[in-house]
Every structure is written in structure tokens, then in C-alpha cells.
Scaffold this active site. Sequence first.
Site: not given
Length: 495
Positions: A188, A266, A300, A398
Site C-alpha cells: 500500500k 522504521e 527520516c 522532528e
Amino acid sequence: MSISSLASTYGIKNVNLLRTQGFIDGKWVGDSTSTFDVTNPATDDLLLKVSNLTVDDAHKAIKSSSDAFKSFKTTTARYRADILNKMYHLLMDNVDDLAIICSLENGKPVADSAGEVKYAASFYQWFGEEAQRLTGDVIPSNIPSNRIITVKQPVGVVGILTPWNFPLAMISRKVGAAIATGCTAVVKPASETPLSALAMAYLAHEAGLPKGVFNILPVDHATTKSIGELFCEDDTIKKVSFTGSTGVGSVLMTQSAKTLKKLSFELGGNAPFIVFEDADIDKAVEGALISKLRQSGQTCVCANRLYIHESIYDEFTEKLVAKVKKCKLGNGLTEGTTHGPLVHSRAVDKVQQHVKDCLDKGATLLLGGKVRTDLGPNFHDLTVIGDVTQEMAVAHEETFGPLVPLIKFSSEEQVLEWANDTEFGLAGYFFTNNYSRIFRLGEQIECGMVGINTGAISEAAVPFGGIKHSGFGREGSKYGVNDYINIKTMVIGGL
């Protein structure tokens, strides 16, 4: 816009790469009655309408993968390696077209997109080679008449959920390992970037991958949650691989508890970037530019907080600001653009929140700081802020955008404490010419990957993954196949 007009407008030569339907059991499925829009983040213009598949379609894809697994698991490593090698060459043969497609739906500069295509292809090449190294062991037994043998077997059907920031590489890094081990996959892709995923499905089919081995489910945001839940709770799927936020990862882990799946996640990051007083400042500036501002800060492993030793702070800051001033913000398909838009308005808002918080608490704006509506709906200045402190939000959250916060430190002990003062542990970076410090800090900093005297840590050979709330499992490298295999032990007696 139609497929033909999109291809003509942007110079896409291989029109077959442009697909608007899902790919299940070797067939293109979906119709025009239920679609979602794929837009260009640089302009918010509609690119194409893509079929919005359903949970029923997902069930069909899972069954297709399950059926395919019965025969695919028995194929030889050489057979799987040959297919992966063909997939590698097909991606490389279509670099220019795939780069345009990626830039259109993701926004990154086309040169960066071309780099991603090559990066994505490298995982197919790597795992094609790893497929032939999946060997077991003969273990000495304490019983003289026994022999202990281990073999590595594929786990089965894998559910894969990928993000928008690397719409090609995040798929190939997972699917490459799955195919190498003999697993089958249902993918997906992110709702923002399904076109790259569908182009990859077309190339996989062209490479001769058997039907059902690689299925793609494009769905809108509203349906995404249901697909994720299905992947976790359907017992046919034996493993889920997810790249995304820590919050979503936590939900998926809870949902997977009922079926005791293998998981590899992750998740979010908050990477420290440390420059010591003995570092090569010019190299550190280049590393910061790469690590912090790649894809406008939307990766990331981007550095999120930059710690600069007080004795070199002024020199580093002056050189960094001068470098950032030379960057060109703009549409990813415009020649000369080095940095593109953010993916949507929510990302712009997050950057603005962090900028405001810093300035309200006494930080100094050194460059940028503004939303750039003159360039398009989702642009934000490449921004550098000095005199940032640990009390500011950017030190703990973040940003995922083009904000460079500079924080002074005075000692190794102090900066190590600050660097580890986070629940996340994906990546970290530091620059030093002290080799004792390289090993000392490299071992003490709490993250899964450490870049030392470099701002670029990603390649197929690297074990990619984090610790703490940044997830678990490793992708790429020789370890990347481990989460896709079961080790079976056979004890032979009476010899």
C-alpha cells in the site's frame, strides 16, 4: 489531465509507466467510479485521478499473494536473482521518466528524483546478489549420533506500507528483500505518491515476476487506516513492514498482537548533528547542507538539531549561511532548482510553528523564516536560526522541513547528554578529527546509525534502521533479509 497529455506536457517517453489502476494478481484493476486525486505539491495542480481500491480489493490481493507463495517459495535463488537483476536494469533504463513522475507527485528536484531511482534500483541489484547467500548451517551436536541442520525459509505473504518521501526506494528496499527470500508482497503506497509505485509494478511485470508476487493497492487517506488494520489482523499476512510515524507504528504494533506477526518498523527521528572544535569546518558545513536540507528537510534521517562547539560557532554559522544562500528554491522540474516544496500545507505549518517558537524564546533569525506563497502553495524558505537552546520545541520535536537550528555546546559530555535526550534513535551525525572520540562517541550516541565526518549514510549496503521509538529491524545490507525468513531446525538422529 489524461495520461497522454501528462506524458506529452512533461516529456515522459515511456507512457506505459503512467498507470491509474491498482495491480492485483498480475492484472490492472479499478475503474473511474471511485478515484482520488494525485496533485503536484509545487502547484497543487491535479496530475491524474487514481483508482481508489477497497478493502475487498485488499482481500483479493492478499489471496493472490497467498496463492502465488505456494509456488514462489519453491523457486531457486538463481531464478529470483535473475528477476531482481531484470528489475534493476529496467529501472535504470527508465531513469529519466521515473524521475519526472517522482518529481511531479513528490515535489523534489528532478536531479534528486533521478538519484532516488538509482538508489531504488540498487536494492534490487543488492538483494538479487543476497538471494544466493541464504545459506543454513550444520551445528555440532553434543549427542554423537545426531546432526543439527538449519535452513532458511520465507515467512510468507508480506504486507508493506510505504511513505511519500521516497516513493520508489522505500518499496524496493522492502520488496527486494521479500522477493530474494521467496516471499510475496502486498504493497500500500502513500496516497500522495501512488504513481511511482504503479510504475514500478509495471516494470516488475515486464521483468517476468509471476502474478500475485507483487501487488499494489492505491487508496485514499480515508481508506488507508482500514488497509493497515487488515494487514495487521489478517492471519494470512505473516509480516508487516512499515515506514512512517511513531504514532502510527504504535497502532500497527497493537493491531498485530492478535496474529503475532513479524514486524519491522522504521519510524520517526530527531537526529543530532554535532560539530566538534577539531572538525574540518568546511566538510562539516557540506555535511550539514546534505543531511539537514536534502529534499527540503523531508527525510527520516535529516539532521534535526545542530550542535556546534562554542569555539567554532561563529565561523561555522557564517559559512553555513553563505552556502544556504546559494541554494535555489523552486519547482522541482525547473532547471537549476536545488530544493522543492514541502509535501502539503500541514508540513509548512509545522515549520512555521517551530520558527515562531524559537524566535519567541529568544533565538536569532539568520536566514529565511517565511512562507513563500510567491513560489507556490507549499513552499517555505530555507531557514537558519541561531542561539537556539534545549528548551525550544525544535530540540525535541522532528520538524521534517527546511529549518536549521544552531545550538552552542561547550563539552563532549554536555553535547552527548543533549544528543541522547530524546525518545528517538534513528540517525545521528558528528564531525571530529579525534579518533578516540570517533569510537567513544560513536558507541555512546543512542541511535541505530551514525554518520561520522559525513552527512550521507544511505546506500544498499547499509543496515538501515533505528532503536528506541524509531523502530526496530534493519533494511538493506546483508541483514535486510533476516526479517523475511524463518530459521527451521532439523535434528537427525540415529546416525
